[in-house]
Design a protein around this motif. Structure first.
Motif, short mmCIF file in Angstrom:
data_model
loop_
_atom_site.label_atom_id
_atom_site.label_comp_id
_atom_site.label_asym_id
_atom_site.label_seq_id
_atom_site.Cartn_x
_atom_site.Cartn_y
_atom_site.Cartn_z
N CYS A 171 0.94 -16.43 26.83
CA CYS A 171 2.01 -17.01 26.01
C CYS A 171 2.17 -16.30 24.68
N ARG A 172 1.78 -15.03 24.60
CA ARG A 172 1.88 -14.30 23.34
C ARG A 172 3.32 -14.23 22.84
N ALA A 173 4.24 -13.96 23.76
CA ALA A 173 5.64 -13.86 23.34
C ALA A 173 6.15 -15.19 22.81
N TYR A 174 5.70 -16.27 23.42
CA TYR A 174 6.08 -17.60 22.95
C TYR A 174 5.56 -17.83 21.54
N LEU A 175 4.30 -17.46 21.29
CA LEU A 175 3.70 -17.65 19.97
C LEU A 175 4.39 -16.78 18.92
N GLN A 176 4.81 -15.57 19.31
CA GLN A 176 5.55 -14.72 18.37
C GLN A 176 6.89 -15.35 18.03
N ALA A 177 7.54 -15.96 19.03
CA ALA A 177 8.80 -16.65 18.77
C ALA A 177 8.57 -17.84 17.84
N ALA A 178 7.46 -18.55 18.04
CA ALA A 178 7.13 -19.67 17.16
C ALA A 178 6.92 -19.18 15.73
N HIS A 179 6.23 -18.05 15.58
CA HIS A 179 6.03 -17.49 14.24
C HIS A 179 7.36 -17.14 13.60
N GLY A 180 8.30 -16.63 14.41
CA GLY A 180 9.62 -16.30 13.87
C GLY A 180 10.33 -17.50 13.31
N ILE A 181 10.18 -18.65 13.97
CA ILE A 181 10.80 -19.89 13.47
C ILE A 181 10.08 -20.37 12.21
N LEU A 182 8.75 -20.37 12.25
CA LEU A 182 7.99 -20.91 11.13
C LEU A 182 8.11 -20.04 9.88
N SER A 183 8.24 -18.72 10.07
CA SER A 183 8.27 -17.81 8.92
C SER A 183 9.58 -17.90 8.13
N ARG A 184 10.56 -18.64 8.64
CA ARG A 184 11.79 -18.84 7.88
C ARG A 184 11.56 -19.70 6.65
N HIS A 185 10.45 -20.40 6.64
CA HIS A 185 10.17 -21.35 5.56
C HIS A 185 9.08 -20.78 4.66
N ARG A 186 9.10 -21.16 3.42
CA ARG A 186 8.14 -20.65 2.45
C ARG A 186 6.89 -21.51 2.35
N GLU A 187 6.91 -22.66 2.97
CA GLU A 187 5.76 -23.55 2.88
C GLU A 187 4.56 -22.97 3.62
N ASN A 188 3.37 -23.43 3.23
CA ASN A 188 2.15 -22.98 3.90
C ASN A 188 2.12 -23.50 5.33
N ILE A 189 1.89 -22.61 6.27
CA ILE A 189 1.81 -22.96 7.68
C ILE A 189 0.35 -22.89 8.11
N PHE A 190 -0.11 -23.91 8.82
CA PHE A 190 -1.47 -23.87 9.34
C PHE A 190 -1.49 -24.53 10.71
N VAL A 191 -2.55 -24.28 11.45
CA VAL A 191 -2.68 -24.80 12.81
C VAL A 191 -4.03 -25.49 12.94
N ARG A 192 -4.03 -26.67 13.52
CA ARG A 192 -5.26 -27.41 13.78
C ARG A 192 -5.36 -27.68 15.28
N LEU A 193 -6.57 -27.58 15.79
CA LEU A 193 -6.81 -27.89 17.20
C LEU A 193 -7.58 -29.20 17.28
N ALA A 194 -7.08 -30.13 18.07
CA ALA A 194 -7.72 -31.43 18.24
C ALA A 194 -8.10 -31.62 19.70
N ILE A 195 -9.18 -32.36 19.93
CA ILE A 195 -9.65 -32.63 21.29
C ILE A 195 -9.43 -34.10 21.60
N GLY A 196 -8.87 -34.36 22.76
CA GLY A 196 -8.60 -35.73 23.17
C GLY A 196 -7.96 -35.75 24.53
N LYS A 197 -6.99 -36.65 24.71
CA LYS A 197 -6.31 -36.79 25.99
C LYS A 197 -4.87 -37.22 25.74
N THR A 198 -3.93 -36.60 26.47
CA THR A 198 -2.53 -36.96 26.35
C THR A 198 -2.15 -37.94 27.45
N PHE A 199 -1.53 -39.03 27.06
CA PHE A 199 -1.03 -40.01 28.01
C PHE A 199 0.49 -40.01 27.96
N PHE A 200 1.10 -40.21 29.13
CA PHE A 200 2.55 -40.14 29.24
C PHE A 200 3.15 -41.52 29.49
#
Length: 447
Positions: A171-200
């Motif tokens: 998914c590298r290309a997807y992540l690069q596209a995400a960076h392109g969207i996020l870099s339009r903004h001047r605010e600090n961007i960060f990523v956190r990874l959480a462990i758990g379970k998704t329910f639908f």
């Protein structure tokens, strides 16, 4: 603006732009009443149908009232413009399956509990998770072709998408596209990874049948509401995470206690986070007499920009989720001393549940969180293990749970302008999360 005059009395209707009504009215009508008190000779000053301000009185009083209302409108519009205007994205990443399809199961006790606790959903709503099961389509053991592609290259704003991959590497290309969207903004961007379970929470169009076609379910998937719950984490999971940290070169740091108040300015709808820290891990919050004796910080509440969720088969299989967030670089435009006094006073008269500020205060505490956090770190990443108690003001509910989060040190310090560097940091986080989740699930299997 309409103006009419009858003898010494004058009447004006001042239109109100959207999103400024609450600022003009104020908490409990305090602002609009204050305008009337400040303008001698102003007999009427009130908001009509959330469309305009009606002012009646002498010409001098109305002129002053109009000026005061217009100042409030300008301030509210300026703050509205300064707020976040993010583009959100969401990728649902499934493990590839070769011999089994995914089978959805009806509401279970565990799934129902998570929806009730985290999502504030009534017990009548069905909750579903994915689990391994018998093939659900005429293709037998063959996976859906729409899931079996190697690279995710397309990212649509405000859209949920899903893909099938063993990791984020394709998914590298997807992540690069995400960076392109996020870099339009001047605010600090960060990523956190959480462990758990998704329910639908499925739409009502999906019936509770065991023979529902997999493709039908997947077509509905992007529109489903989701709740990511960490309440599935047990003390055994936390102990397994400690073992994993020791085996992978992470070093344990000091344990700290933190209380976070999530505060909303009712005039501007701006959200803040007020944090209090205590260095004694054995301290009980009930023993703190005065919050002013503790270290305090005030910051903007981070905005969630995007999510990448991984989904494993089996209700009891843990998963990880990547949260892309943005934090404003500017200093909070809030009077910290005044806010501290309000919070300290609320703490002094506290009862059970969430703190309540004075009625005259424009701030409202929407929820509060007590956290006991131990950090494990390397020069490049940190793993936070926390025991959390969260209280919600509106619902009067309390949740107690554990959380395990992973962060990349470089991303916490600054946002990379290089898309390749950004992608490598995200992939590094995902690799750590994948290894940690595997260790926790393996610990479950051995019990």
């Amino acid at each position: 603006m309409q103006t009419t005059s009858h003898a010494a009395n004058t009447r004006r209707e001042l239109p109100l732009p959207r999103h400024t009504v609450s600022a003009v009215i104020g908490v409990g009508g305090s602002t609009i009443k204050g305008i009337q008190r400040a303008c001698r000779g102003l007999r009427t000053c009130r908001v009509i149908n959330s469309e305009y301000v009606l002012l009646e009185g002498t010409a001098t009083a109305i002129a002053k009232g109009v000026e005061m209302v217009q100042d409030i409108i300008k301030s509210a519009l300026a703050k509205k413009k300064a707020r976040f205007a993010w583009h959100h994205f969401h990728l649902l990443l499934f493990d590839p399956f070769a011999t089994t399809n995914l089978n959805w199961v009806a509401s279970t006790t565990t799934a129902q509990a998570q929806i009730d606790l985290i999502g504030h959903r009534p017990r009548s709503i069905q909750a579903f998770v994915y689990a391994k099961g018998a093939p659900t389509s005429p293709r037998g053991n063959q996976p859906s072709e729409r899931l079996a592609y190697d690279d995710v290259v397309h990212l649509e704003e405000h859209m949920k998408q899903w893909a099938c991959a063993a990791s984020l590497q394709p998914c590298r290309a997807y992540l690069q596209a995400a960076h392109g969207i996020l870099s339009r903004h001047r605010e600090n961007i960060f990523v956190r990874l959480a462990i758990g379970k998704t329910f639908f929470e499925p739409p009502t169009a999906i019936q509770m049948r065991g023979d529902t076609d997999l493709d039908v379910l997947l077509q509905k998937l992007p529109s489903m509401r989701q709740q990511f719950s960490t309440s599935v984490l047990s003390s055994e999971h936390v102990e397994a995470a400690r073992r994993w940290c020791r085996e992978n070169g992470f070093h344990e740091q000091a344990t700290v206690k933190k209380m976070a108040l999530f505060v909303t300015d009712m005039h501007t709808n701006t959200q803040y986070q007020v944090n209090f820290f205590h260095s004694d891990p054995d301290m009980e919050w009930e023993t703190v007499a005065d919050l002013r004796s503790l270290d305090m910080t005030v910051e903007w509440t981070p905005a969630r920009l995007g999510i990448i969720s991984t989904h494993a088969s089996g209700e009891n299989r843990l998963e990880y989720r990547l949260d892309f967030k943005g934090m404003r670089q500017t200093t909070c435009d809030v009077d910290e001393d005044a806010l501290l006094e309000q919070v300290a006073a609320a703490w002094a008269r506290r009862k059970r549940g969430c703190l309540v500020l004075d009625k005259d205060c424009s701030m409202r505490i929407t929820s509060m969180r007590y956290k006991r956090k131990t950090t494990w770190e390397t020069p490049f990443q940190t793993v936070d293990m926390s025991n959390v108690t969260q209280l919600w003001a509106q619902h009067g509910e309390t949740a107690v749970f554990s959380s395990i989060q992973v962060a990349h040190c470089a991303m916490e310090c600054s946002t990379s302008d290089d898309p390749n560097e950004f992608v490598e940091h995200v992939l590094s986080l995902a690799s750590t999360g994948q290894s940690l989740v595997a260790a926790l699930n393996d610990a479950d299997d051995k019990q």
